[in-house]
Write an enzyme that holds these catalytic residues in place. Structure first.
Site, short mmCIF file in Angstrom:
data_model
loop_
_atom_site.label_atom_id
_atom_site.label_comp_id
_atom_site.label_asym_id
_atom_site.label_seq_id
_atom_site.Cartn_x
_atom_site.Cartn_y
_atom_site.Cartn_z
N ASP A 149 -3.11 2.71 -7.88
CA ASP A 149 -1.72 2.94 -8.28
C ASP A 149 -0.97 1.61 -8.46
O ASP A 149 -1.58 0.54 -8.38
CB ASP A 149 -1.06 3.81 -7.20
CG ASP A 149 -0.19 4.89 -7.77
OD1 ASP A 149 0.27 4.74 -8.91
OD2 ASP A 149 0.07 5.89 -7.07
N ASP A 210 4.70 10.53 -13.46
CA ASP A 210 4.01 11.75 -13.03
C ASP A 210 4.43 12.98 -13.84
O ASP A 210 5.62 13.23 -14.05
CB ASP A 210 4.30 12.03 -11.55
CG ASP A 210 3.80 10.91 -10.66
OD1 ASP A 210 3.36 9.86 -11.17
OD2 ASP A 210 3.87 11.09 -9.44
C1 GLA Z 1 2.40 7.75 -7.82
C2 GLA Z 1 1.33 8.26 -8.76
C3 GLA Z 1 0.95 9.68 -8.39
C4 GLA Z 1 0.47 9.73 -6.94
C5 GLA Z 1 1.52 9.14 -6.01
C6 GLA Z 1 0.99 8.96 -4.59
O1 GLA Z 1 3.58 8.45 -7.98
O2 GLA Z 1 1.78 8.21 -10.08
O3 GLA Z 1 -0.05 10.18 -9.26
O4 GLA Z 1 -0.74 9.02 -6.84
O5 GLA Z 1 1.96 7.87 -6.45
O6 GLA Z 1 1.92 8.40 -3.73
#
Ligand code: GLA
Length: 460
Positions: A149, A210
């Site tokens: 990430d 997301d």
């Molecule tokens: C970010 C990523 C998500 C997930 C979260 C976990 O928002 O984009 O897909 O992995 O972190 O904390």
């Protein structure tokens, strides 16, 4: 920054990438399950991972290609004095290796999560400064897949290409390569500017924030990915985020939208990562197990589909910046097409909050053709509905009514009867520009100005 500056930065960074990333993995987009949408930080445990593995086997998902079971954030508690990541002892009392073993014994591959920064997005230890240690730790646990990430590192939210972010990902890529274990590397940097660098860095790269509902699917995935097809191909894929199911959970879409997402993701040649498992509805199971749609996603040519017709307003780089969260979904329709081994897959999509009628001239699928699958504009095609699983016979037009708010239909099209005269070659094969007022406008909607092909050539 103008196009020239972007280009120079891209070339500079590309050179810096050296020989690039080639672990032999990702000849087609990855398929599997990721814990984030189901669990977030509540219930990521050895016990629940075993339950998920059992359910995946019971549902027959591994045989359909869903091979990775990926633990997302919140498994790590701290770093030990030796610098090695320590899994949360309450959730993983025996450590991580027995969990990986269980997943492997179930016939699945095992994936885990980290972050290029000092801390993960949920505040667990990140990999910055520990790239080699973490790569070796993951390899010692027999990890097959790492999602990394982008929180709490340099330029996390920067809308322009960041050499610091790329340098960090490169360190981790090299550390994984040095373990000698083929480990699928999935970047989660949330920006479309990763795409030109993606194949040199990883097997897939997130292109937006997301996706948690239909609106974020439009904002962070569909409108963005429409312009990134040139960067995907065997070995590396644009990742528009996980599939969102329609069960009664915090992260959800309507059943119709979930199915549309699956159809579109397949035409976009996207990773198929299920985001709900233990509470999956029968409708979602039927969606995710449609072999003909999966075959579109996994087609060996590995060409990412693109828009071949639309009546949506002009979109350009400026208005797909990630910080511009939550544009209204436009009231318009799009047709996406993807060349596959034996023809084309096509999705007709309605973004408007009323039902809409579209009459699509089937030979327009040719606008998605490439050198790998050239297409001469044809008279008619054999058409199959990939959801009703009916052969509809030979047709020239697909004339359908699409349900409101993300309704769609998906077809497979096999061209027949090439035109004897006035054969127009495929746009890529001929190196011709797509006509700027192509495709035609139908029905309501603002004047058509969109020419998606030239999106990346626009000045900021
Ligand atoms: C970010 C990523 C998500 C997930 C979260 C976990 O928002 O984009 O897909 O992995 O972190 O904390």
């Amino acid at each position: 920054m103008g196009l020239f500056a972007w280009g120079c930065l891209a070339i500079g960074l590309q050179l810096e990438l050296g020989e690039g990333h080639d672990n032999g993995l990702g000849s087609t987009p990855q398929m599997g399950y990721n814990t984030w949408n189901d669990f977030e930080c509540h219930g990521v445990s050895a016990e629940n991972i075993r339950k998920v593995a059992d359910k995946m086997v019971t549902l027959g998902l591994p045989a359909l290609g869903y091979e990775y079971l990926i633990i997302d954030d919140c498994w790590a508690k701290k770093r030990g004095e030796d610098g090695v990541l320590v899994p949360d002892p309450d959730a993983f009392p025996q450590g991580m290796k027995p969990v990986a073993d269980y997943v492997h014994e179930s016939g699945l591959k095992f994936g885990i999560y980290t972050d290029r920064g000092t801390w993960t997005c949920a505040g667990r230890p990140g990999t910055w400064g520990y790239e080699v240690t973490d790569a070796q730790t993951f390899a010692s646990w027999d990890v097959d897949y790492v999602k990394t990430d982008s929180c709490n590192g340099p330029d996390s939210l920067d809308d322009r290409p960041s050499s610091a972010a790329i340098a960090q990902y490169k360190l981790f890529r090299d550390a994984l390569n040095a373990t000698g274990r083929p480990i699928f590397l999935a970047l989660s940097g949330w920006h479309n500017w990763y795409s030109p660098f993606g194949k040199g860095l990883a097997n897939s790269w997130r292109i937006g924030y997301d996706v948690r509902n239909w609106r974020s699917a439009w904002n962070y995935a569909i409108r963005v990915n429409a312009f990134l097809h040139d960067y995907a191909g065997p070995g590396g894929w644009n990742d528009p985020d996980m599939l969102v199911g329609s069960s009664d959970t915090a992260v959800r879409m309507t059943p119709e939208q979930s199915r549309t997402q699956f159809s579109l993701w397949s035409v976009m040649t996207a990773p198929l990562l299920l985001g709900s498992m233990l509470s999956m509805t029968d409708h979602d199971l039927e969606t995710y197990t449609n072999r003909e749609v999966i075959a579109v996603d996994q087609d060996p040519l590995g060409i990412q589909g693109q828009i071949v017709w639309e009546n949506c307003p002009l979109r350009n780089r400026t208005n797909i910046r990630q910080k511009q969260y939550y544009d209204e979904i436009p009231a318009c329709q799009q047709v996406w097409a993807k060349p596959i081994q034996d023809g084309f897959a096509v999705v007709l999509l309605n973004l408007e909050n009323n039902s809409a009628r579209v009459n699509f001239s089937i030979s327009d699928v040719c606008w998605s053709s490439t050198e790998l699958q050239p297409c001469d504009f044809f008279e008619e095609a054999a058409v199959r509905d990939l959801w009703s699983k009916e052969d509809l016979g030979r047709m020239r037009f697909i004339n359908v009514t699409l349900a409101a708010d993300g309704g769609s239909r998906m077809f497979k099209v096999v061209p027949k009867a090439p035109r004897k005269q006035e054969v127009k070659p495929g746009p890529r094969a001929s190196k011709k520009r797509r006509p700027s007022l192509y495709p035609q406008r139908v029905g309501k909607g603002p004047p058509l100005q969109t020419d998606a092909v030239h999106f990346l050539q626009r000045e900021l």
